[in-house]
Design an enzyme around this catalytic site. Sequence first.
Site, mmCIF file in Angstrom:
data_model
loop_
_atom_site.group_PDB
_atom_site.id
_atom_site.type_symbol
_atom_site.label_atom_id
_atom_site.label_comp_id
_atom_site.label_asym_id
_atom_site.label_seq_id
_atom_site.Cartn_x
_atom_site.Cartn_y
_atom_site.Cartn_z
ATOM 1 N N GLU A 1 -0.391 0.749 0.755
ATOM 2 C CA GLU A 1 0.935 0.333 0.280
ATOM 3 C C GLU A 1 2.064 1.037 1.036
ATOM 4 O OE1 GLU A 1 -0.852 -0.729 -4.132
ATOM 5 O OE2 GLU A 1 0.060 1.221 -3.765
ATOM 6 N N ASP B 1 -4.526 6.157 -6.973
ATOM 7 C CA ASP B 1 -3.592 6.116 -8.082
ATOM 8 C C ASP B 1 -3.932 7.250 -9.039
ATOM 9 O OD1 ASP B 1 -2.300 3.852 -7.235
ATOM 10 O OD2 ASP B 1 -2.991 2.567 -8.862
ATOM 11 N N HIS C 1 0.924 7.792 -7.143
ATOM 12 C CA HIS C 1 -0.159 8.124 -6.214
ATOM 13 C C HIS C 1 -0.322 9.630 -6.084
ATOM 14 C CE1 HIS C 1 0.738 4.045 -4.060
ATOM 15 N NE2 HIS C 1 -0.155 3.895 -5.011
#
Length: 592
Positions: free
Chosen positions: A345, A370, A529
Amino acid sequence: MKKNAPVNRLNGSLPKVGIRPTIDGRYGGVRESLEEQTMGMAQRTAALIVANIKHACGLPVEVVIADTCIGGAAEAAACAEKFAREGVGVVLTVTPCWCYGAETMSLDATVPTAVWGFNGTERPGAVYLAAVLAGHTQKGIPAFGIYGHDVQESDDTSIPADVSEKILRFVKAGLAVASMKNTSYLAMGGVSMGIAGSIVDCDFFESFLGMRPEFIDMTEFVRRIDKGIYDKDEYVHALEWVKTNCPEGADVNPPHKQRTREQKDIEWETSVKMALIARDLMVGNPKLAEMGYVEESRGHNASVGGFQGQRQWTDHFPNGDFLEAILNTSFDWNGIRQPYIVATENDAMNGASMLLGHLLTQGEAQLFADVRTYWSPDAVERVSGHTLTGKAAGGLLHLINSGPAALDWTGHGLKPWYEIEDNEAKQALAATQWCASVTEYFPGGGWSTDFTTLGDIPCTMFRLNLVRGLGPVLQIAEGWTVSLPDSVHDILDARTNPTWPTTWFAPNLTGVGPFVDVYSVMNAWGANHGAISRGHIGADLITLAAMLRIPVDMHNVPDASVFRPSAWTRFGALEPQSADYRACATYGPIYR
């Protein structure tokens, strides 16, 4: 699986460690009596460093010692010139005696600096240490002071354990600082789903890390796929390796949303091409020059990169989970090699965090995940009937993401890449399945790694966050991975996504602040994260953060292990965290 030889795949020389043996400059008996002892101290320190530290690429660290002992400004200048010529990026001064502080000290504020003053009563090495550290503080050039706990005999040539620990901690952190300088962060794409960490902050990378932010649009992947700008021979080899070593797992999509075998085969082909292209974008590939693509062959000199993926790419093309997972892993179709650091991401702040961990652990693969869920003991018992015990008694953090986790984090062969054996890489591959991505998340298809990290691995979760008006801050949580009974894991894991890699993490609790319980750690975490390294490296991270002038907002590292420049004490010895904030604000980023 072959083990590749260590190689520096980035442009620029690897930084060296410089040792400055300083000495009392008075000839006529004083200096002459100290020359051998002082230079011997430097040589033994160099041997300690070479024996214990490697670059992340696996190559040995080179140590440069000044040509002569340094008794005054002329010899200090000669040493500085030699260090500049040799590419020294970390400086350590050693001495057993009194020296002239301001005349012999190192003056480059952009190079991490430490001073070891021998703790012996015959000559005042400790007095010089205090004097020169005061000079560093007064001149605004922070330096780390290394002072042995116990008095040694003047002829004792050993390096005490506490001194050795500080020297190695300083050098590891200093090499991390120097290794990042003049490399790049490559943003492959833009902001993913509004995630703040993927809003790449150029000032942070330039001022605090000395890195060059580089940007390409994801259409570059389309161009290279369509025009065949990748090594065709390697692609054939890689695809065959994937078919042999990457078994497919369950397809949890409802029957009407499952892709056909033909579609999945095409997704594999595209995923492998994407991995080759992402790697070439980061570090280049001479094969492309042979094909007529000279500019593309050079890459972006990226020590770390990030792939946006969601959603503009993944709504139409296979996701980036394979490219991220396999590049972050310590092996692929070419054998065992240094991991590439790639953030999912395009979370640049997590990518930068992973790079810190990779450098401090001398080449280990990092886990991107995550920080998904806090499972309290009551919640676990309610949904599974299981009572958490041992390290997990206070609850767990579920670390899980859609599939970019390095395969090393199965727990097999989790060590510096050059120490991994063939059977360990094969065990990691065997412990991993590749599941067809969930179509509702990834309409364009793709794959997700599915594994569960082994328990009882000491590890550190950490994260850089940006705060407007303050700048970057670092948070650290040391702890352990945990194994759950399969039946319990399956129940908890299925509530998120059973096709994604899971690490169950139990942070060490101190009973203070964010570490009063596991819930508080989750509640205080600064982003969605986290980066995770094997081992309890929190103390190394704190030292590195101080070098970069980045304050630490939370950590559970024992106070005795915290090692910062001596000037930090002057900002408030009774309140070390507040002092850290004040010192970092006063000195500002190292490259500004």
